[in-house]
Motif scaffolding. Structure first.
Motif, PDB file in Angstrom:
ATOM      1  N   ARG A 185      -7.929   7.303   5.113  1.00 63.30           N
ATOM      2  CA  ARG A 185      -7.447   8.562   5.684  1.00 63.30           C
ATOM      3  C   ARG A 185      -5.993   8.504   6.159  1.00 63.30           C
ATOM      4  N   PRO A 186      -5.047   8.303   5.232  1.00 59.93           N
ATOM      5  CA  PRO A 186      -3.636   8.297   5.624  1.00 59.93           C
ATOM      6  C   PRO A 186      -3.206   9.665   6.146  1.00 59.93           C
ATOM      7  N   ALA A 187      -2.296   9.635   7.111  1.00 61.59           N
ATOM      8  CA  ALA A 187      -1.835  10.886   7.739  1.00 61.59           C
ATOM      9  C   ALA A 187      -0.642  11.438   6.955  1.00 61.59           C
ATOM     10  N   CYS A 188      -0.904  11.953   5.771  1.00 62.17           N
ATOM     11  CA  CYS A 188       0.172  12.384   4.871  1.00 62.17           C
ATOM     12  C   CYS A 188       1.000  13.525   5.455  1.00 62.17           C
ATOM     13  N   LEU A 189       0.374  14.382   6.254  1.00 58.04           N
ATOM     14  CA  LEU A 189       1.111  15.539   6.779  1.00 58.04           C
ATOM     15  C   LEU A 189       2.276  15.119   7.669  1.00 58.04           C
ATOM     16  N   ALA A 190       2.135  13.947   8.309  1.00 57.90           N
ATOM     17  CA  ALA A 190       3.195  13.489   9.219  1.00 57.90           C
ATOM     18  C   ALA A 190       4.138  12.498   8.547  1.00 57.90           C
ATOM     19  N   CYS A 191       3.915  12.226   7.263  1.00 57.96           N
ATOM     20  CA  CYS A 191       4.638  11.130   6.598  1.00 57.96           C
ATOM     21  C   CYS A 191       6.019  11.559   6.108  1.00 57.96           C
ATOM     22  N   PRO A 192       7.042  10.745   6.379  1.00 57.51           N
ATOM     23  CA  PRO A 192       8.392  11.099   5.928  1.00 57.51           C
ATOM     24  C   PRO A 192       8.561  10.982   4.407  1.00 57.51           C
ATOM     25  N   LEU A 193       7.591  10.348   3.742  1.00 59.15           N
ATOM     26  CA  LEU A 193       7.685  10.185   2.285  1.00 59.15           C
ATOM     27  C   LEU A 193       6.806  11.191   1.542  1.00 59.15           C
ATOM     28  N   ALA A 194       6.167  12.086   2.259  1.00 60.40           N
ATOM     29  CA  ALA A 194       5.176  12.982   1.655  1.00 60.40           C
ATOM     30  C   ALA A 194       5.753  13.786   0.492  1.00 60.40           C
ATOM     31  N   GLU A 195       6.991  14.221   0.649  1.00 53.95           N
ATOM     32  CA  GLU A 195       7.579  15.100  -0.369  1.00 53.95           C
ATOM     33  C   GLU A 195       7.560  14.472  -1.771  1.00 53.95           C
ATOM     34  N   GLY A 196       7.870  13.185  -1.833  1.00 55.24           N
ATOM     35  CA  GLY A 196       7.942  12.564  -3.165  1.00 55.24           C
ATOM     36  C   GLY A 196       6.744  11.695  -3.495  1.00 55.24           C
ATOM     37  N   CYS A 197       5.704  11.721  -2.673  1.00 55.68           N
ATOM     38  CA  CYS A 197       4.599  10.771  -2.859  1.00 55.68           C
ATOM     39  C   CYS A 197       3.645  11.203  -3.975  1.00 55.68           C
ATOM     40  N   VAL A 198       3.514  10.346  -4.976  1.00 58.90           N
ATOM     41  CA  VAL A 198       2.661  10.662  -6.135  1.00 58.90           C
ATOM     42  C   VAL A 198       1.185  10.683  -5.725  1.00 58.90           C
ATOM     43  N   ALA A 199       0.777   9.709  -4.921  1.00 58.55           N
ATOM     44  CA  ALA A 199      -0.640   9.656  -4.533  1.00 58.55           C
ATOM     45  C   ALA A 199      -1.044  10.922  -3.784  1.00 58.55           C
ATOM     46  N   ARG A 200      -0.172  11.407  -2.917  1.00 59.63           N
ATOM     47  CA  ARG A 200      -0.495  12.634  -2.173  1.00 59.63           C
ATOM     48  C   ARG A 200      -0.589  13.817  -3.137  1.00 59.63           C
ATOM     49  N   ARG A 201       0.379  13.903  -4.069  1.00 58.62           N
ATOM     50  CA  ARG A 201       0.410  15.044  -4.992  1.00 58.62           C
ATOM     51  C   ARG A 201      -0.789  15.047  -5.914  1.00 58.62           C
ATOM     52  N   GLN A 223      -4.630  10.753  -4.915  1.00 57.94           N
ATOM     53  CA  GLN A 223      -5.110   9.404  -5.271  1.00 57.94           C
ATOM     54  C   GLN A 223      -5.013   8.421  -4.102  1.00 57.94           C
ATOM     55  N   GLN A 224      -4.885   8.933  -2.896  1.00 54.25           N
ATOM     56  CA  GLN A 224      -4.726   8.019  -1.745  1.00 54.25           C
ATOM     57  C   GLN A 224      -5.900   7.055  -1.627  1.00 54.25           C
ATOM     58  N   ALA A 225      -7.095   7.517  -1.992  1.00 53.57           N
ATOM     59  CA  ALA A 225      -8.287   6.674  -1.814  1.00 53.57           C
ATOM     60  C   ALA A 225      -8.403   5.586  -2.880  1.00 53.57           C
ATOM     61  N   THR A 253       0.701   2.835  10.903  1.00 55.52           N
ATOM     62  CA  THR A 253       0.319   4.004  11.703  1.00 55.52           C
ATOM     63  C   THR A 253       0.019   5.264  10.880  1.00 55.52           C
ATOM     64  N   LEU A 254       0.654   5.428   9.709  1.00 58.39           N
ATOM     65  CA  LEU A 254       0.416   6.657   8.929  1.00 58.39           C
ATOM     66  C   LEU A 254      -0.294   6.369   7.601  1.00 58.39           C
ATOM     67  N   CYS A 255       0.303   5.485   6.802  1.00 55.38           N
ATOM     68  CA  CYS A 255      -0.268   5.223   5.479  1.00 55.38           C
ATOM     69  C   CYS A 255      -1.334   4.132   5.597  1.00 55.38           C
ATOM     70  N   THR A 256      -2.345   4.444   6.376  1.00 55.82           N
ATOM     71  CA  THR A 256      -3.387   3.458   6.661  1.00 55.82           C
ATOM     72  C   THR A 256      -4.352   3.345   5.480  1.00 55.82           C
ATOM     73  N   ARG A 264       0.834  -1.209   0.000  1.00 50.64           N
ATOM     74  CA  ARG A 264       0.000   0.000   0.000  1.00 50.64           C
ATOM     75  C   ARG A 264       0.872   1.263   0.000  1.00 50.64           C
ATOM     76  N   VAL A 265       1.890   1.283   0.871  1.00 51.64           N
ATOM     77  CA  VAL A 265       2.771   2.453   0.953  1.00 51.64           C
ATOM     78  C   VAL A 265       3.455   2.685  -0.396  1.00 51.64           C
ATOM     79  N   MET A 266       4.000   1.619  -0.957  1.00 52.82           N
ATOM     80  CA  MET A 266       4.778   1.761  -2.186  1.00 52.82           C
ATOM     81  C   MET A 266       3.896   2.105  -3.386  1.00 52.82           C
ATOM     82  N   ALA A 267       2.732   1.480  -3.465  1.00 54.24           N
ATOM     83  CA  ALA A 267       1.827   1.784  -4.592  1.00 54.24           C
ATOM     84  C   ALA A 267       1.440   3.261  -4.552  1.00 54.24           C
ATOM     85  N   ARG A 268       1.202   3.773  -3.368  1.00 54.22           N
ATOM     86  CA  ARG A 268       0.836   5.192  -3.255  1.00 54.22           C
ATOM     87  C   ARG A 268       2.038   6.085  -3.523  1.00 54.22           C
ATOM     88  N   PHE A 269       3.144   5.771  -2.910  1.00 53.38           N
ATOM     89  CA  PHE A 269       4.330   6.624  -3.066  1.00 53.38           C
ATOM     90  C   PHE A 269       4.726   6.726  -4.541  1.00 53.38           C
TER      91      PHE A 269
HETATM   92  S1  SF4 Z   1       2.302  10.752   1.791  1.00 56.62           S
HETATM   93 FE1  SF4 Z   1       0.396   9.832   2.428  1.00 56.62          FE
HETATM   94  S2  SF4 Z   1      -0.160   8.401   0.788  1.00 56.62           S
HETATM   95 FE2  SF4 Z   1       1.968   8.961   0.505  1.00 56.62          FE
HETATM   96  S3  SF4 Z   1       3.091   7.315   1.521  1.00 56.62           S
HETATM   97 FE3  SF4 Z   1       2.848   8.979   3.007  1.00 56.62          FE
HETATM   98  S4  SF4 Z   1       0.953   8.505   4.136  1.00 56.62           S
HETATM   99 FE4  SF4 Z   1       1.008   7.240   2.282  1.00 56.62          FE
END
Ligand code: SF4
Length: 364
Positions: free
Chosen positions: A205-221, A224-226, A199-202, A148-153
């Motif tokens: 409702r993933p907690a993207c604001l706290a995620c260490p991968l947020a900067e490069g995450c395609v789903a967040r940008r 498409q998280q849902a 805990t974050l990329c659930t 899930r994390v990788m598919a979103r990222f």
């Molecule tokens: S930014 Fe959001 S969707 Fe992307 S990996 Fe982090 S928690 Fe998951």
């Protein structure tokens, strides 16, 4: 947030740094490089919540402190300690695997993930976790959370129901591990991926604001998280109705039979089951039973089945014995509140508790 996630080794570094500060620490199975402990916890954690495993793991470990103790145990005792964790094939495979490690590897788990993955009950992801945690192998865990994390990222939009797409994502995930990554960081990275997914990329409702991968995450940008990961083929649960004969003697003891070694709840102890009420009624018709009570239906979900259980409580004489082919060792009478020697499925355990308390379960 860690800068430069999108660069080479960026994900690895970000996850390692994040885990050290924000990841989960102090769980009962953490901090030991002993493959036996890591393996045991990884198998227990499949399909089971951390809070539940935290209760079972220390009890199991106290009784079976090493792989030899587990290999020498009776499978009934293993199933008994597993009772309540569900997915009992895990416990049977655990026992088989312990025997193989003792017989084929002199009690020492192999250090390579490809060899570990050939042992009973150890799939590629669990093998990778053991090899990374215990032997520093540069291989990535690839369980449901990590997918899930990788598919979103990565914004990976292929349907993961198909194995080709899954293999493609695995290769991309594996490429996140730098070839020069320190073996000592592999455990932290593996734990970090697990923590991130839990805990974050659930799922919702993933907690993207706290995620260490947020900067490069395609789903967040791309918001498409849902929809990611894409999985179109869902397992359809079939409903199976079963009638359970709860034979109860005047002293309150009830009869349990051991189930066959194959199929649902294999080798566990259960009330005798009937596929329909008329078969059960026919049996009751030839038995001198003063009282028969239909208890409310109990529903229980398995991975591929929805069980609809109809307990039928029959008051039987003190000398009543089960009819037919109940051979020695396949039947036991259990007094109210007494422990059962062997594994018991969750709904049967709950019915036994209701019987011991002298009440019926609430109607559904
Ligand atoms: S930014 Fe959001 S969707 Fe992307 S990996 Fe982090 S928690 Fe998951």
């Amino acid at each position: 947030m860690v800068a430069g996630v999108a660069g080479p080794g960026g994900v690895f570094a970000a996850v390692v740094q994040w885990q050290a500060v924000h990841g989960r620490h102090g769980l009962p199975w953490q901090g030991s490089p002993d493959p036996y402990r890591v393996w045991l916890s990884e198998i227990m954690l499949q399909q089971t919540q951390v809070s539940t495993v935290s209760r079972y793991y220390p009890v199991f470990l106290a009784r079976f402190p090493d792989v030899t103790a587990l290999a020498q145990a009776d499978v009934d005792e293993v199933l008994s300690l597993w009772s309540g964790l569900g997915y009992y094939s895990r416990a049977r495979n655990l026992h088989q695997c312990a025997k193989r490690v003792v017989s084929d590897y002199a009690g020492a788990f192999p250090a390579r993930s490809d060899v570990l993955a050939r042992l009973p009950g150890i799939g590629p992801s669990t093998a990778a976790a053991i090899a990374a945690f215990c032997f520093g192998e540069r291989t990535s865990i690839f369980d449901g959370n990590v997918k899930r994390v990788m598919a979103r990222f990565l914004g990976f939009g292929e349907d993961l129901s198909g194995s080709a797409a899954s293999q493609q994502l695995l290769a991309l995930t594996q490429a996140m591990v730098p070839t020069d990554a320190a073996g000592s960081d592999m455990g932290v990275y593996t734990q970090g991926l697990m923590d991130l997914g839990a805990t974050l990329c659930t799922r919702s409702r993933p907690a993207c604001l706290a995620c260490p991968l947020a900067e490069g995450c395609v789903a967040r940008r791309t918001d498409q998280q849902a929809v990611l990961p894409l999985k179109t083929r869902r397992v359809k649960r079939q409903t199976l109705s079963l009638y359970l004969l709860v034979a109860r003697k005047p002293d309150g003891s009830v009869g349990l039979e051991r189930r066959p070694a194959e199929g649902i709840w294999a080798s566990l102890w259960c009330f005798p089951e009937f596929s329909d009420r008329s078969l059960l009624s026919r049996l009751l018709g030839v038995l001198p039973m003063p009282s028969v009570t239909d208890w409310p239906v109990v529903r229980h979900a398995l991975s591929h089945r929805e069980l609809v259980l109809h307990p039928v409580v029959c008051e039987v004489a003190h000398n009543w014995e089960p009819p037919g082919s109940k051979h020695a060792g396949a039947w036991q009478w259990v007094a109210p509140g007494q422990p059962v020697q062997g594994g018991i499925p969750v709904p049967v355990r709950s019915l036994l508790a209701q019987l011991a308390n002298g009440c019926t379960p609430p109607a559904l």
